[in-house]
Design a protein around this motif. Structure first.
Motif, mmCIF file in Angstrom:
data_model
loop_
_atom_site.group_PDB
_atom_site.id
_atom_site.type_symbol
_atom_site.label_atom_id
_atom_site.label_comp_id
_atom_site.label_asym_id
_atom_site.label_seq_id
_atom_site.Cartn_x
_atom_site.Cartn_y
_atom_site.Cartn_z
ATOM 1 N N UNK A 1 -71.148 1.701 -97.410
ATOM 2 C CA UNK A 1 -69.662 1.565 -96.774
ATOM 3 C C UNK A 1 -68.743 1.775 -97.704
ATOM 4 N N UNK A 2 -68.879 1.133 -98.930
ATOM 5 C CA UNK A 2 -67.643 1.362 -99.839
ATOM 6 C C UNK A 2 -67.649 2.568 -100.843
ATOM 7 N N UNK A 3 -68.819 2.825 -101.206
ATOM 8 C CA UNK A 3 -68.844 3.823 -102.200
ATOM 9 C C UNK A 3 -70.046 4.655 -101.752
ATOM 10 N N UNK A 4 -69.955 5.517 -100.497
ATOM 11 C CA UNK A 4 -71.017 6.432 -100.262
ATOM 12 C C UNK A 4 -70.991 7.689 -101.168
ATOM 13 N N UNK A 5 -72.246 7.995 -101.299
ATOM 14 C CA UNK A 5 -72.261 9.388 -102.230
ATOM 15 C C UNK A 5 -72.771 10.504 -101.151
ATOM 16 N N UNK A 6 -72.176 11.332 -101.304
ATOM 17 C CA UNK A 6 -72.130 12.660 -100.417
ATOM 18 C C UNK A 6 -72.413 13.795 -101.081
ATOM 19 N N UNK A 7 -72.770 14.889 -100.330
ATOM 20 C CA UNK A 7 -72.785 16.135 -100.856
ATOM 21 C C UNK A 7 -71.422 16.910 -100.998
ATOM 22 N N UNK A 8 -71.228 17.716 -101.906
ATOM 23 C CA UNK A 8 -69.998 18.690 -101.793
ATOM 24 C C UNK A 8 -70.335 20.154 -102.048
ATOM 25 N N UNK B 1 -67.739 11.126 -110.241
ATOM 26 C CA UNK B 1 -66.232 12.306 -110.313
ATOM 27 C C UNK B 1 -66.732 13.280 -111.059
ATOM 28 N N UNK B 2 -66.963 14.408 -110.041
ATOM 29 C CA UNK B 2 -67.903 15.642 -110.315
ATOM 30 C C UNK B 2 -66.694 16.702 -111.110
ATOM 31 N N UNK C 1 -61.778 18.042 -113.014
ATOM 32 C CA UNK C 1 -62.486 17.383 -111.913
ATOM 33 C C UNK C 1 -62.365 18.289 -110.690
ATOM 34 N N UNK C 2 -63.417 18.535 -109.889
ATOM 35 C CA UNK C 2 -63.507 19.272 -108.798
ATOM 36 C C UNK C 2 -63.378 18.673 -107.366
ATOM 37 N N UNK C 3 -63.541 19.348 -106.557
ATOM 38 C CA UNK C 3 -63.690 18.765 -105.127
ATOM 39 C C UNK C 3 -64.208 19.666 -104.121
ATOM 40 N N UNK C 4 -64.551 19.273 -102.864
ATOM 41 C CA UNK C 4 -65.374 20.177 -102.392
ATOM 42 C C UNK C 4 -64.567 21.389 -101.733
#
Length: 711
Positions: A382-389, A405-406, A463-466
């Motif tokens: 709920x608080x810190x879900x790890x997702x794919x990017x 942080x990728x 730092x990168x984002x999706x």
């Protein structure tokens, strides 16, 4: 308003299902179910039998749905024991390159992580680098020219090296989890790592800057996570856990494994432990005796855990250790672990769900450390879900497991971009031999690659984002090594010398492959070079082609009637910086050489020096008039040539010296040098020498007064 969270903790021996409700700013544990695996379906945190694990999941899901309604989404965690930890070191030649920047250090770290990934792949030839996610790494040390150093930034030297410890998650762990959930008609709502899940609920964000170890002691393995500077810096696992304690109990008292497990759990509840061995005998054993029996196994477990903590934390203990999981309840484990890590006893503690902030539970749910991780999984979802990017690297779509942080570096690793492409290749070195010694001239360093993120310059730490686009523009290769002989010599090899008032640049004498060459000759691979540097006055005069002075500086020696005569007065003098020296004296840069050349002497000068006469002269007074008498007394020849007293005699001449007219002077000799004659008048006369009677054949000497007196 409350929302329901369903989470699963899939362990080595069992699957734990948990229902949580989020109520305002807190969580309430509604229900928990534990289902044992019917056979060994999990090995080291990885699903080996998807069907059997799916059966356990379906059983839990079905039972919970009866009480709480349909369950369609679930949060799960990859086991910490599934993580692979690998160390690797890499070094880089930094001679003659600019000082090290932060980006240079970052790229070197990335190279070391990629080498660790390669090392991991080599242990399993069926895997490829792309089969692992890098979930984190920490630097063990930096070294410059073999010496450990705090940072490489702004440093210069010859060789920089770095060693990292990196942690990787096999992709197959995630894929097998997805397969098992799919068979149970469940969708993965969120994914986390078990150590992260436990840390999220036990260590508040404000405390994560502390260097703390979290140890989840399960049945088959003990999973370790290290926090520092606000993040998880390292993960590890030891294959010692609760089962080793159970086996020690089973071996000592001859108990079946399930009965030994029951007896172990009873230690923390009862003062006496009732057991029945495999022979059917019942015993009632004091708790203290059982704890003493388990002590060797407990010490071994504590030793394994402490050694791994030290390895992961740069060979120093963490500030504190938190223990969770069923195995953490092992008696005396906390005190022994504190002793092994040289920590105060109050710095090692077991943490149960009562340590989790803002959480409540139903009364039937026990307060045990085994439930920390399942609750943490649900809350982390709920608080810190790890997702794919997804990002694009050089037109290739790359999916990243967003554990932290990728950065651009993470994307390059995931895209399997070789760290070697971050720099152009160095130019080929040049190997030559100088005076028998091998010398290697390095090629030019390659230029670093340019990294662009969405068209803007970036670094590996950006730092990168999706949906970001990353482009790596490869660096230019360095030029092959080039050098002349002059490049290999130090400044002292070339001297500036003043000789006879004229300045000369004196360079070494160089031969390349036995051919005389200039200092500015370009070198080729495997050239053999000989360098002779003029060092003495004599060598300098030869080098500046003033060898004629060497003859002048020879000692003035002549041979007279086969006997050698050295006459220093006629020898040229050699001065170095106004001081007399010999030809073998060493010469330094900017020295002044002066040769005072002595001119060839005359025969008369030589005769004067060796105290020999060429002409015999005396002066006498005759008839009151001064008369000089002279006669040759030597004939000197150089070969067949007779030389006169005024003739010059060169150095090294061979003379024949013949004495003549050796008789002494007598009175009558004066008549040959005087115009006086006897008068015509005849009469008697008297011969006087110095006023005394004498005769015509009397011997005379210079200064005598001679007189003829008539009567």
């Amino acid at each position: 308003m409350s929302s329901k969270l369903f989470a699963l903790d899939i362990g080595t021996r069992s699957v734990v299902g948990i229902i949580l409700e989020e109520r305002d700013q807190s969580f309430h544990v509604v229900d928990i179910l534990v289902e044992e695996h019917k056979e060994r379906a999990m090995v080291d945190g990885q699903i080996h039998n998807v069907l059997k694990v799916a059966e356990a999941i379906i059983s839990i899901k079905t039972q919970l749905e009866i009480k709480h309604g349909p369950l369609e989404k679930v949060s799960v965690a990859a086991a910490g024991r599934a993580l692979k930890t690998e160390q690797a070191s890499i070094q880089m030649d930094i001679k003659n390159r600019p000082i090290f920047s932060e980006e240079d250090v970052s790229r070197l770290e990335l190279s070391a992580v990629q080498k660790a990934q390669t090392n991991l792949v080599q242990k399993d030839v069926e895997k490829q680098s792309s089969h692992y996610y890098c979930v984190g790494y920490s630097v063990l040390y930096y070294r410059l020219d073999g010496e450990e150093i705090g940072s490489l930034v702004d440093q210069q030297g010859s060789v920089a090296s770095i060693e990292v410890i990196a942690t990787f998650l096999p992709r197959v762990v995630v894929e097998s989890l997805l397969s098992a959930l799919k068979r149970a008609n469940l969708e993965m709502e969120a994914l986390t790592l078990e150590p992260i899940a436990a840390i999220n609920v036990l260590i508040p964000t404000s405390m994560r800057r502390l260097n703390v170890a979290l140890v989840d002691i399960g049945a088959g393995t003990s999973d370790i996570a290290i926090t520092d500077h606000g993040t998880v810096v390292a993960y590890g696992m030891v294959p010692n856990a609760g089962d080793e304690i159970t086996e020690a109990l089973s071996d000592h008292y001859l108990l079946d494994f399930p009965l030994a497990e029951e007896a172990k759990r009873a230690i923390n509840k009862n003062d006496f432990i009732r057991i029945q061995d495999i022979l059917g005998f019942d015993q009632n054993i004091p708790k203290d005796e059982v704890i003493e029996v388990l002590k060797p196994a407990t010490v071994e477990l504590a030793t394994s855990i402490s050694n791994e903590i030290l390895r992961l934390n740069n060979n120093k203990p963490t500030k504190a250790v938190m223990l969770v999981g069923g195995g953490s309840l092992t008696p005396s484990l906390t005190s022994i672990l504190a002793e092994k890590l040289e920590l105060p006893p109050n710095r090692v503690a077991v943490r149960g769900i009562d340590a989790i902030q803002n959480i409540t539970k139903e009364e039937h749910i026990p307060v045990t450390p085994e439930l920390v991780t399942p609750i943490g999984i649900a809350i982390a979802a709920k608080r810190a879900p790890i997702q794919y990017m997804s990002v694009e690297v050089n037109n290739q779509i790359v999916r990243l497991f967003e554990l932290k942080e990728m950065t651009v570096g993470d994307a390059l690793l995931a895209a399997n971009i070789s760290a070697r492409r971050l720099y152009g290749k160095p130019g080929a070195a040049l190997a030559v031999q100088v005076n028998g010694r091998d010398i290697y001239i390095p090629g030019e360093h390659g230029k670093p690659a340019i990294i662009q993120l969405n068209g803007q310059d970036a670094t590996t730490k950006t730092i990168i984002k999706s949906n970001d686009k990353i482009e790596l523009l490869e660096g230019h290769d360095g030029k092959d090594a080039e050098a002349t002989v002059r490049d290999l010599l130090d400044d002292a090899s070339v001297k500036t010398i003043t000789c006879q008032g004229v300045m000369h640049i004196v360079e070494p004498i160089v031969t390349i492959n036995n051919q005389k060459m200039s200092l500015d000759t370009s070198l080729k691979e495997r050239d053999k070079i000989t360098v002779e540097t003029p060092q003495t006055v004599e060598q300098i005069l030869l080098a500046i082609q003033k060898e004629n002075y060497l003859f002048n500086l020879n000692p003035f020696t002549i041979t007279i009637n086969k006997k050698n005569h050295f006459i220093p007065e006629f020898t040229s003098s050699l001065l170095l910086n106004e001081n007399p020296v010999k030809l073998q004296y060493p010469v330094q840069d900017n020295d002044i050489i002066e040769i005072k050349v002595a001119s060839a002497p005359s025969l008369q000068q030589i005769a004067d020096q060796i105290d020999r006469k060429l002409v015999d002269r005396i002066k006498v007074i005759f008839q009151n008039e001064e008369i000089e008498l002279y006669k040759e007394c030597s004939i000197v020849s150089n070969g067949e040539i007779i030389i006169t007293p005024k003739d010059k005699v060169p150095n090294g001449s061979i003379l024949q010296w013949q004495d003549i007219n050796t008789s002494c002077w007598i009175f009558q000799d004066v008549f040959r040098f005087s115009d006086w004659s006897l008068p015509d008048t005849k009469g008697s006369f008297q011969i006087l020498k110095n006023g005394q009677a004498s005769g015509f054949d009397a011997e005379i000497f210079g200064g005598d007064q001679l007189e003829i007196v008539f009567n």
